[in-house]
Design a protein around this motif. Sequence first.
Motif: not given
Length: 172
Positions: A81-83, A87-95
């Motif tokens: 879902g939206i979560g 989460l994938s966008i945040v992890l993409w930025i962190v990565f």
Amino acid sequence: MILSIWISGKGDHRSLFQNSILSISILAGGFFLFISFGLYYGLKLKDNVGSILNKEGFKKYQDNALAIDSLDFDSPIAGDGIGGAILSIVLWIVFSIVLIFLSYFVGLFFWSAILFLAAILYWVFFRALRFVFKNSGKCKGDLLKSFGFGFFYSFLYVSWVYGIIFLIKFIN
């Protein structure tokens, strides 16, 4: 000078082998004259550089280095879902940020390795020339002895380059 040999070789249609032999021969002649006249005039080299790699430099680097004790990361199960998208966008930025820092440290490692290699080569060539010019006391003012030592050391230090060029010519 060497560049002019390569440029003139294009007009004369000389091969890479001929240009290489001519270039190395000119460099070897200059090296022979440098060593011979250095020995004749009593040239000496003094080691005043000091220690390139000292413990204080490594201590400064270790004090400034990042300390990473542990990376314990339990990713939450977010689903499709939206979560999961957030989460994938945040992890993409962190990565991406982690990759930027890693590329910086990899670049720092390669530049350090290149500088370390340059220091090693400088030390080898400096030591080799110091070894040659230790004979300057015997050769000072004696042109024949200076040319003899100059020829011997020039042959010793340049012959391997000729060997590589002829080996490549033989293999091809």
